[in-house]
Enzyme design. Structure first.
Site, PDB file in Angstrom:
ATOM      1  N   ASN A 123       5.236  -5.156  12.064  1.00 44.44           N
ATOM      2  CA  ASN A 123       5.491  -6.324  11.219  1.00 44.44           C
ATOM      3  C   ASN A 123       6.968  -6.679  11.407  1.00 44.44           C
ATOM      4  OD1 ASN A 123       5.880  -8.206   9.228  1.00 44.44           O
ATOM      5  ND2 ASN A 123       5.045  -6.957   7.569  1.00 44.44           N
TER       6      ASN A 123
ATOM      7  N   ARG B  73       1.400  -8.153  12.994  1.00 44.40           N
ATOM      8  CA  ARG B  73       1.217  -9.131  11.915  1.00 44.40           C
ATOM      9  C   ARG B  73       1.939 -10.414  12.335  1.00 44.40           C
ATOM     10  NH1 ARG B  73       4.669 -10.113   6.625  1.00 44.40           N
ATOM     11  NH2 ARG B  73       3.303 -11.626   5.661  1.00 44.40           N
TER      12      ARG B  73
ATOM     13  N   HIS C  42      -1.087 -14.343   2.832  1.00 41.02           N
ATOM     14  CA  HIS C  42      -1.594 -13.049   2.335  1.00 41.02           C
ATOM     15  C   HIS C  42      -3.076 -12.863   2.690  1.00 41.02           C
ATOM     16  CE1 HIS C  42       1.524 -13.282  -1.200  1.00 41.02           C
ATOM     17  NE2 HIS C  42       1.994 -12.526  -0.233  1.00 41.02           N
TER      18      HIS C  42
ATOM     19  N   HIS D 237      -3.361 -11.375  -5.671  1.00 40.68           N
ATOM     20  CA  HIS D 237      -2.290 -10.636  -4.997  1.00 40.68           C
ATOM     21  C   HIS D 237      -0.994 -11.008  -5.723  1.00 40.68           C
ATOM     22  CE1 HIS D 237      -0.292  -9.011  -1.206  1.00 40.68           C
ATOM     23  NE2 HIS D 237       0.702  -9.588  -1.840  1.00 40.68           N
TER      24      HIS D 237
ATOM     25  N   GLY E 239       2.704  -9.964  -6.471  1.00 39.45           N
ATOM     26  CA  GLY E 239       3.845  -9.117  -6.110  1.00 39.45           C
ATOM     27  C   GLY E 239       5.113  -9.915  -6.288  1.00 39.45           C
TER      28      GLY E 239
ATOM     29  N   ARG F 243      10.460 -17.955  -6.367  1.00 41.07           N
ATOM     30  CA  ARG F 243       9.874 -19.228  -5.918  1.00 41.07           C
ATOM     31  C   ARG F 243       9.232 -19.961  -7.092  1.00 41.07           C
ATOM     32  NH1 ARG F 243       6.341 -16.677  -1.145  1.00 41.07           N
ATOM     33  NH2 ARG F 243       7.676 -14.847  -1.159  1.00 41.07           N
TER      34      ARG F 243
ATOM     35  N   PHE G 216       9.725  -7.738 -11.971  1.00 37.90           N
ATOM     36  CA  PHE G 216       8.962  -7.766 -13.229  1.00 37.90           C
ATOM     37  C   PHE G 216       9.284  -6.577 -14.140  1.00 37.90           C
ATOM     38  CE2 PHE G 216       5.975 -11.346 -13.042  1.00 37.90           C
ATOM     39  CZ  PHE G 216       6.263 -11.818 -11.765  1.00 37.90           C
ATOM     40  N   ARG G 217       9.740  -5.483 -13.549  1.00 44.43           N
ATOM     41  CA  ARG G 217      10.109  -4.336 -14.391  1.00 44.43           C
ATOM     42  C   ARG G 217      11.333  -4.672 -15.235  1.00 44.43           C
ATOM     43  NH1 ARG G 217       9.422  -0.636  -9.177  1.00 44.43           N
ATOM     44  NH2 ARG G 217      10.303  -2.579  -8.425  1.00 44.43           N
TER      45      ARG G 217
ATOM     46  N   GLY H 207       2.327  -5.341  -5.743  1.00 41.54           N
ATOM     47  CA  GLY H 207       3.254  -4.634  -6.648  1.00 41.54           C
ATOM     48  C   GLY H 207       2.955  -4.800  -8.126  1.00 41.54           C
ATOM     49  N   VAL H 208       2.857  -6.027  -8.600  1.00 39.47           N
ATOM     50  CA  VAL H 208       2.608  -6.271 -10.023  1.00 39.47           C
ATOM     51  C   VAL H 208       1.141  -5.974 -10.356  1.00 39.47           C
ATOM     52  CG1 VAL H 208       2.657  -8.010 -11.865  1.00 39.47           C
ATOM     53  CG2 VAL H 208       4.425  -8.034 -10.083  1.00 39.47           C
TER      54      VAL H 208
ATOM     55  N   ASN I  43       0.482  -2.235 -10.393  1.00 40.40           N
ATOM     56  CA  ASN I  43       1.293  -1.354 -11.253  1.00 40.40           C
ATOM     57  C   ASN I  43       1.535  -1.824 -12.681  1.00 40.40           C
ATOM     58  OD1 ASN I  43       2.030   0.727  -9.268  1.00 40.40           O
ATOM     59  ND2 ASN I  43       2.955  -1.012  -8.206  1.00 40.40           N
TER      60      ASN I  43
ATOM     61  N   GLU J  41      -2.696  -3.821   4.123  1.00 38.85           N
ATOM     62  CA  GLU J  41      -2.668  -4.796   5.218  1.00 38.85           C
ATOM     63  C   GLU J  41      -2.555  -4.101   6.569  1.00 38.85           C
ATOM     64  OE1 GLU J  41       0.209  -6.640   2.526  1.00 38.85           O
ATOM     65  OE2 GLU J  41      -0.287  -8.548   3.471  1.00 38.85           O
TER      66      GLU J  41
HETATM   67  P1  ADP Z   1       6.249  -8.194  -1.821  1.00 39.16           P
HETATM   68  O1  ADP Z   1       5.699  -9.534  -2.180  1.00 39.16           O
HETATM   69  O2  ADP Z   1       7.704  -8.202  -1.525  1.00 39.16           O
HETATM   70  O3  ADP Z   1       5.404  -7.424  -0.836  1.00 39.16           O
HETATM   71  P2  ADP Z   1       5.312  -6.209  -3.715  1.00 39.16           P
HETATM   72  O4  ADP Z   1       3.866  -6.480  -3.605  1.00 39.16           O
HETATM   73  O5  ADP Z   1       5.825  -4.920  -3.174  1.00 39.16           O
HETATM   74  O6  ADP Z   1       6.182  -7.394  -3.189  1.00 39.16           O
HETATM   75  O7  ADP Z   1       5.679  -6.306  -5.266  1.00 39.16           O
HETATM   76  C1  ADP Z   1       6.987  -6.089  -5.678  1.00 39.16           C
HETATM   77  C2  ADP Z   1       7.066  -6.366  -7.170  1.00 39.16           C
HETATM   78  O8  ADP Z   1       6.186  -5.474  -7.876  1.00 39.16           O
HETATM   79  C3  ADP Z   1       8.437  -6.101  -7.721  1.00 39.16           C
HETATM   80  O9  ADP Z   1       9.161  -7.288  -7.810  1.00 39.16           O
HETATM   81  C4  ADP Z   1       8.170  -5.575  -9.109  1.00 39.16           C
HETATM   82  O10 ADP Z   1       8.471  -6.607 -10.016  1.00 39.16           O
HETATM   83  C5  ADP Z   1       6.685  -5.336  -9.188  1.00 39.16           C
HETATM   84  N1  ADP Z   1       6.392  -4.015  -9.733  1.00 39.16           N
HETATM   85  C6  ADP Z   1       6.357  -2.821  -9.112  1.00 39.16           C
HETATM   86  N2  ADP Z   1       6.072  -1.831  -9.991  1.00 39.16           N
HETATM   87  C7  ADP Z   1       5.924  -2.403 -11.200  1.00 39.16           C
HETATM   88  C8  ADP Z   1       5.622  -1.928 -12.516  1.00 39.16           C
HETATM   89  N3  ADP Z   1       5.420  -0.635 -12.760  1.00 39.16           N
HETATM   90  N4  ADP Z   1       5.551  -2.820 -13.514  1.00 39.16           N
HETATM   91  C9  ADP Z   1       5.772  -4.134 -13.294  1.00 39.16           C
HETATM   92  N5  ADP Z   1       6.042  -4.641 -12.080  1.00 39.16           N
HETATM   93  C10 ADP Z   1       6.130  -3.798 -11.048  1.00 39.16           C
END
Ligand code: ADP
Length: 397
Positions: free
Chosen positions: A7, A91, A180, A208, A210, A241, A284-285, A331-332, A335, A384
């Protein structure tokens, strides 16, 4: 068969070496700051300690040869010889209207990827440089291109066209492409497997969520609509964005603030989203923490994100005449227990539920809807790289 998944970004290159017999990752890593001072390779073999190698990489060709050196190294390597790399899966972000599936790379494919650079100026040129660097380093090894846009090529014209003068579609190929795709494809198929039902019988909304977020309506296994558009700026608000806004706002602000085209582009892509609203962070954390400490703008950013995602669920349920399953990923989605619960709340009228106990899960496959829920909800970590490797293997068989 071992497949190397690449990638390539403009100044970075991520890789995974996957053993297709076990589908296990043998090693993965990241080259950073390619062509800039301070370049380094972070290499993580699956059964040995990770290493960071600092060495100048003037271009992607240098990066690829460092990756190969790391993979065959006596101490932290995972294969004895470069010949153990049977194929490379790349990719590629934009396949335009040329590619609705993955393809074996040849000169014609490279020419078309290059033509699509106008549509993805930050990504496609870097992807192409990665391909050419691998061709040089591994002559004769077959290479496959897997496109982020390909899965969405099944959208009907009523979903992908914009109501602009038709000539712009003909002249500039302005239409919705979606992104995506590899992730949406993977999680939709995993969802069908978890439900033990053929995907052809299911209406799935894949979320999806993130740093970049997109939502897709997958009807009978095919993408019929998706929230990103001509570019990855459309859809829900993201880390930085804006997502969808009234298009007239752009020219209004440009005029009021005297912004150039480049400045307006940066405002929408880098200064907006949950970062723009909160003024605190795109992560988001951090927003969760801000909200806990009583920061009203962090709370507003989270509410806007939740509301926007809910809107797309309603939108895509209408597009498919109903919905059987929702899938949270990235990510979001994987998690954030709290964000999933907020999104799924007050949706019982559509048969959507959230079981608080089952939803108490992070980063692993799980059903999170209540027992007997009309619409099933799942967490499914995306993969992916594995999807790229599987496509590569399938094409070469
Ligand atoms: P990308 O689009 O860069 O691939 P990811 O899918 O890795 O991003 O997502 C990254 C996002 O996931 C981070 O900005 C973070 O806000 C969020 N994230 C990761 N862990 C947590 C969590 N435990 N709670 C809330 N948000 C989280």
């Amino acid at each position: 068969m071992n497949v190397l998944v690449i990638n390539a970004g403009s100044s970075s290159l991520k890789y995974q070496l996957i053993n297709m017999d076990t589908q296990g990752v043998m090693a993965k890593g990241l080259c950073e700051r390619i062509g800039i001072e301070g370049s380094c390779l972070k290499h993580s073999p699956s059964d040995k300690d990770a290493v960071t190698i600092e060495k100048p990489m003037k271009d992607h060709a240098d990066a690829i040869s460092m990756v190969i050196d790391a993979l065959v190294d006596a101490n932290h390597g995972v294969i004895s010889d470069m010949k153990a790399i049977d194929a490379v899966g790349h990719r590629v972000v934009h396949g335009g209207e040329y590619f609705n599936k993955s393809v074996i790379i040849n000169d014609d494919v490279k020419k078309k990827i290059d033509e699509c650079s106008a549509l993805a100026p930050l990504h496609n040129p870097a992807n192409l440089i990665g391909i050419e660097a691998c061709e040089k380093a591994m002559p004769g090894v077959p290479m496959v291109a897997v496109f982020d846009t390909a899965f969405h090529q099944t959208m009907p014209a009523e979903a992908y066209m914009y109501a602009l003068p038709y000539e712009y579609y003909e002249k500039y190929k302005i239409r919705k492409y979606g992104f995506h795709g590899t992730s949406h494809y993977y999680v939709a198929n995993r969802c069908a497997a978890m439900m033990n039902r053929p995907i052809e019988d299911l209406r799935i909304i894949t979320l999806h969520l993130g740093n970049g977020s997109s939502i897709t309506a997958v009807n009978k296994g095919k993408s019929v609509d998706t929230s990103m558009g001509f570019t990855p700026l459309a859809g829900v608000p993201m880390g930085t964005r804006s997502g969808v806004i009234d298009p007239a706002i752009v020219t209004f602000i440009m005029e009021k603030e005297g912004l150039s085209v480049a400045e307006a582009d940066a405002m929408l892509n880098k200064k907006s989203g949950v970062f723009g609203i909160s003024g605190v962070s795109s992560d988001f954390r951090d927003l969760d923490a801000g909200k806990q400490n009583g920061d009203a703008k962090c709370a507003l950013a989270l509410d806007m994100f939740k509301y926007s995602v809910k809107r797309y669920i309603g939108y895509y349920a209408a597009a498919m005449g109903g919905v059987d399953a929702l899938v949270f990923t990235a990510g979001v989605g994987e998690n954030s227990i709290a964000m999933r619960e907020r999104i799924l709340s007050n949706m019982e009228f559509m048969g959507i539920t959230c079981d608080s106990e089952k939803n108490n899960v992070r980063g692993k496959e799980a059903e999170i809807s209540k027992d007997g829920s009309l619409v099933k909800a799942f967490v499914i970590p995306t993969n992916e790289e594995l999807t790229i490797a599987l496509d590569t293997q399938k094409l070469l068989k």
